[in-house]
Design an enzyme around this catalytic site. Sequence first.
Site, mmCIF file in Angstrom:
data_model
loop_
_atom_site.group_PDB
_atom_site.id
_atom_site.type_symbol
_atom_site.label_atom_id
_atom_site.label_comp_id
_atom_site.label_asym_id
_atom_site.label_seq_id
_atom_site.Cartn_x
_atom_site.Cartn_y
_atom_site.Cartn_z
ATOM 1 N N LYS A 116 26.114 15.168 8.865
ATOM 2 C CA LYS A 116 25.532 14.012 9.542
ATOM 3 C C LYS A 116 24.132 13.675 9.047
ATOM 4 C CE LYS A 116 28.068 14.005 13.937
ATOM 5 N NZ LYS A 116 29.120 14.965 13.622
ATOM 6 N N GLU A 200 18.254 13.300 17.436
ATOM 7 C CA GLU A 200 18.343 11.849 17.294
ATOM 8 C C GLU A 200 18.053 11.190 18.635
ATOM 9 O OE1 GLU A 200 21.482 9.933 14.468
ATOM 10 O OE2 GLU A 200 22.327 9.927 16.477
ATOM 11 N N ARG A 293 38.848 9.216 6.691
ATOM 12 C CA ARG A 293 40.285 9.417 6.918
ATOM 13 C C ARG A 293 40.815 8.233 7.714
ATOM 14 N NH1 ARG A 293 39.880 10.360 12.293
ATOM 15 N NH2 ARG A 293 38.161 11.643 13.056
#
Length: 445
Positions: A116, A200, A293
């Site tokens: 991430k 975050e 995906r």
Amino acid sequence: MIESLLVANRGEIARRIIRTAKRLGIRAIAVHSEADAGLPFVTEADEAVCVGPANPAQSYRNVEAILAAAKSTGAQAIHPGYGFLSENADFARTVEASGLIWVGPRADAITAMGDKINARNLMAAAGVPVAPGTTDPAADLAAAVAAAAEIGYPVMVKAAAGGGGMGMGVATDETALRTEYDKVRSFAERMFGDGSVLIERYFPRVRHVEVQILGLADGRVVALGERECSVQRRNQKLVEESPSPAVSPELRGRFLAAAVRAGEAVGYRNAGTVECLLDPATNEFFFLEMNTRLQVEHPVTELVYGVDLVEEQLRVAAGLAPTFDPDALAPRGHAIELRINAEDPKRFLPGPGAIKTWVEPTGEGVRVDSGYIEGNTVTPFYDSLMAKLIVSGATRAEAIERAKAAVAAFELAGPKNNLPFFAELLENEEFLSGDYDTGIVSRMR
């Protein structure tokens, strides 16, 4: 076109991929665990190979067993579905090194987006909006405290290597941060083998909106609209719809352009999803992560855009042009997906068991992608998803009315299930208004 395809997955997604493969005249090969031997995806495949016992590590994540099955059946390509090995870059490399076609993005793109923090930094460099947060892992608690003080509380504490809504916690002050940091780090080390933690900014009221992208064989990246995914429990989705009722044409243009930039930044090929957080108060959105995906919720995009995303995946993998005109993509109508899980409708705790009754709803605008039939058993070894109920209509209101009727008509007995929750949601004024956020389920409970 590919002539033979091994599906390295199970349940509804394996069955769904097999359906498209057979429609295209592709020989479909299933792999399965001992626990799944009687499920529909196994019997509907042209050929099936048992790859191990129920434990996923010994079957669906068993790279050697899956490659051996591909070799013994003469498979030409492997489609990983979602979950399990679908975002495992080493598996993708191994598949291609074995001379097989990998139906998915290149391994380097999977690697780039798998962390991430690295993904955030790449996206920021590409001009994709990212939320205020750390550009390097918070190496220890002191670093996390310092980062949170700079960002401002509340903050989200996230496993850098996590996914699927796992490995996250919210801290409203330093005391909570100390608890959440240790909890997330420990979970990340145990689940992902990587204890790296990202700090975050946390948005108390936010919507989860994502964009479907497709990297074409000729190198172009196109966006097939957005999906609203804000109905969640434990940061995991229960309902998705397209288009998002929160997104105006102007905002949609910004979303789609950012998603294309995200894909281009990593030379993306095949199907992927750029997930974002939308602040409804300001219409600002921020990159969350890229799923390299096919998504669980891909059917709503298929119904609104009139494409078969699995077919498009296969065409990209084979080096073929898409079935649609990339310059003339336009949504039509509205679609909603409800995830039918084997869990109780109040606390959403798993409730596996033998299926005594299973009668799927039918009718105009109703589609069911299921992994089970009557007489099967939902075991505790895998995800609780049993089926996806997808409805579509000319308008959101029409899709909701069809969803209500379909939920009422779905006859399911045996395992616990969340159909009663969906019946409640489809009467909820906040949901009906379209003005909801990721806190809607907690407010209902």
